[in-house]
Design a protein around this motif. Structure first.
Motif, PDB file in Angstrom:
ATOM      1  N   UNK A  62       1.102  -1.787  -4.269  1.00  0.00           N
ATOM      2  CA  UNK A  62      -0.204  -2.260  -5.091  1.00  0.00           C
ATOM      3  C   UNK A  62       0.252  -1.913  -6.547  1.00  0.00           C
ATOM      4  N   UNK A  93       1.490   0.241   6.998  1.00  0.00           N
ATOM      5  CA  UNK A  93       0.911  -0.964   6.209  1.00  0.00           C
ATOM      6  C   UNK A  93      -0.285  -1.933   6.694  1.00  0.00           C
ATOM      7  N   UNK A  94       0.052  -1.808   7.983  1.00  0.00           N
ATOM      8  CA  UNK A  94      -1.173  -2.752   8.572  1.00  0.00           C
ATOM      9  C   UNK A  94      -1.889  -1.960   9.683  1.00  0.00           C
ATOM     10  N   UNK A 104      -5.322  -2.957   5.338  1.00  0.00           N
ATOM     11  CA  UNK A 104      -3.774  -3.009   4.609  1.00  0.00           C
ATOM     12  C   UNK A 104      -3.808  -1.859   3.875  1.00  0.00           C
ATOM     13  N   UNK A 128      -0.884  -0.020   0.864  1.00  0.00           N
ATOM     14  CA  UNK A 128       0.389  -0.592  -0.028  1.00  0.00           C
ATOM     15  C   UNK A 128       1.414   0.024   0.663  1.00  0.00           C
ATOM     16  N   UNK A 129       2.495  -0.517   0.306  1.00  0.00           N
ATOM     17  CA  UNK A 129       3.861   0.079   0.964  1.00  0.00           C
ATOM     18  C   UNK A 129       4.402   0.969   0.089  1.00  0.00           C
TER      19      UNK A 129
END
Lengths: 166, 337
Positions: free
Chosen positions: B73, B133-134, B143, B145-146
């Motif tokens: 993000x 992540x999901x 969602x 952020x990674x």
């Protein structure tokens, strides 16, 4: 790496007055040793700033060798003691950065010690070969993520960044 | 519509001190408001990312971006604001050199998540849930952020026009920078807006000859008030650190820890510190030197790279599992950079 075996890249910082001459002597007396050290001649081992070694690792060296005159025999009186302290300090830091000991070495070799230089290079090359490639830059790349996948995340963010008002 | 400039501020991986530092210009913040319409400043006022996305490219005159890039993000926001801003300033140490969040580069993502969500004494997580992540819920997919393995600086993520160093930047320096940007009196793009001297030049302590037999931690001695701290055996980073703070810490007996970042011409802050500190050790015996270093500096990365690990030559610690020959495409990616 043509036949599949790993050939380590070692950057050697050699002082002009002793160690470079040791390497020279090894060459002119036809001592056989592995060709893995890329030699950079510096005026004194005391000239080698830790930045040099870090830069070498950053740019892809698998090992760095620092070589100078024996303690007490420095052309500039005591600058190799300075090299000794800096080596110690950098080694301490690199250890904390989880770098294997064998990849950063210090050698004292006088102008008469062609054999000592050649033997040390052979030994270090074997040690680093056993460890495998370092390729520090690979540490920076996101594990299991290539640019395409990052782009995919960014696209998702574009779509999902904000919860729409009801 | 007013003809004022447009200003955006954003906060990525950082503590928030930079946002407070902007407000610490005190009443001059009104002058900032006179010169700029603030279009985006999540810490202080409402504003939506969607609105920024809709703005034409290069329509924000100045963006002050603080914080490092820790997840996808933040990377998205960095790229978005780069596209929308004419002048992007890496504001503060985190955006400039990674700072404290960058010290997490000593560990991998898995180690960090393991500690934060499971092993830390305050963690209460009996099911051992880790962020995904999901996540599918009846209402749809959520969602997150990674979370990256390595913290990047802003400059390692997008092109940065100027760097404003400091953790956080001193209000006077912030004001100087804003004035410089408004009046167009700027150094060449890519440079650091700041002094080109070191903290030692601002420090009133007396320097004589540095010969050190033993390094001391700050809790071990009450330092002499006149003498250089380094000469008293305290590791003080003033030698490598850019001036700008007015040498606040050494003046009150606390060593400089390097928050203003590397001085001009210093490529790697830690390397410069190691050079300087190692040179003053008063010994010619390798074993004694090792002992002095190991006893006196138990945490070399935290001492020499407290603010700059992500920005340093090596950026992060060596990963376990390195040493295996690189896969072909990975090798290509490495050499292509």
């Amino acid at each position: 790496m043509s036949d599949g075996t790993f050939e380590p890249k070692i950057v050697g910082f050699l002082c002009n007055w002793c160690s470079y001459r040791a390497a020279d002597l090894a060459g002119s007396s036809r001592v056989k040793y592995p060709p893995n050290v890329r030699i950079i001649r510096v005026m004194c081992s005391g000239r080698v700033d830790p930045t040099f070694a870090l830069k070498a690792f950053e740019l892809g060296a698998d090992g760095v060798l620092l070589a100078g005159c024996h303690p007490g025999e420095c052309h500039y009186l005591e600058q190799n003691y300075k090299a000794m302290r800096r080596f110690s300090m950098l080694k301490h830091t690199l250890r904390a950065m989880k770098l294997e000991e064998e990849r950063f070495q210090l050698l004292w070799a006088s102008a008469a010690e062609g054999n000592r230089f050649a033997e040390h290079v052979a030994k270090m090359t074997e040690e680093v070969r056993k460890l495998g490639p370092l390729s520090w830059r690979r540490n920076w790349i996101e594990k299991g993520l290539d640019d395409k996948e990052i782009e995919k995340f960014l696209k998702e963010h574009e779509e999902a960044m904000e919860v729409p008002a009801r | 519509m007013s003809d004022k400039g447009k200003l955006a501020l954003y906060w990525a991986a950082s503590c928030g001190g930079c946002e407070i530092a902007v407000l610490a210009v005190n009443e001059k913040i009104l002058d900032v408001a006179n010169a700029f319409d603030i279009v985006f400043w999540p810490c202080v006022m409402d504003g939506k990312v969607r609105d920024i996305e809709k703005m034409p490219d290069k329509s924000i005159d100045l963006c002050l971006f603080n914080g490092g890039i820790r997840n996808s993000e933040q990377e998205y926001m960095a790229r978005l604001l780069r596209r929308k801003a004419k002048v992007l300033v890496a504001f503060g140490s985190c955006a400039h050199e990674g700072c404290i969040p960058g010290l997490a580069n000593m560990n991998s993502r898995d180690e960090i998540l393991q500690f934060v969500y499971k092993d830390s004494p305050s963690a209460d997580n009996p099911k051992g849930v880790l962020p995904e992540v999901e996540t599918k819920v009846p209402e749809g997919t959520l969602h997150l952020p990674f979370f990256y393995d390595t913290l990047k600086t802003l400059g390692q993520t997008v092109d940065v026009d100027y760097y404003l160093p400091g953790c956080p930047p001193e209000p006077e320096r912030i004001w100087d920078a804003i004035v410089a940007i408004l009046s167009g009196k700027l150094p060449p793009p890519g440079s650091v807006i700041g002094a080109e001297t070191t903290v030692c030049d601002d420090c009133p302590r007396k320097r004589e000859e540095k010969k050190i037999k033993e390094f001391k931690r700050t809790w071990q001695i009450i330092p002499d008030t006149e003498k250089c701290l380094l000469e008293q055996g305290i590791v003080c980073c003033g030698i490598a650190t850019r001036a700008g703070c007015g040498a606040l810490c050494p003046q009150v007996g606390s060593p400089c820890i390097g928050c203003y970042g590397p001085n001009a011409g210093v490529e790697d802050f830690g390397a410069r510190m190691m050079t300087a500190i190692a040179s003053v050790i008063d010994s010619e015996d390798p074993e004694e030197i090792d002992r002095i270093i190991q006893e006196g500096i138990p945490d070399p990365v935290g001492t020499f790279y407290r603010f700059s690990l992500a920005h340093s030559s090596l950026r992060r610690s060596n990963r376990a599992g390195n040493g295996k020959p690189a896969a072909k495409e990975e090798e290509a990616e490495v050499s292509g950079r």
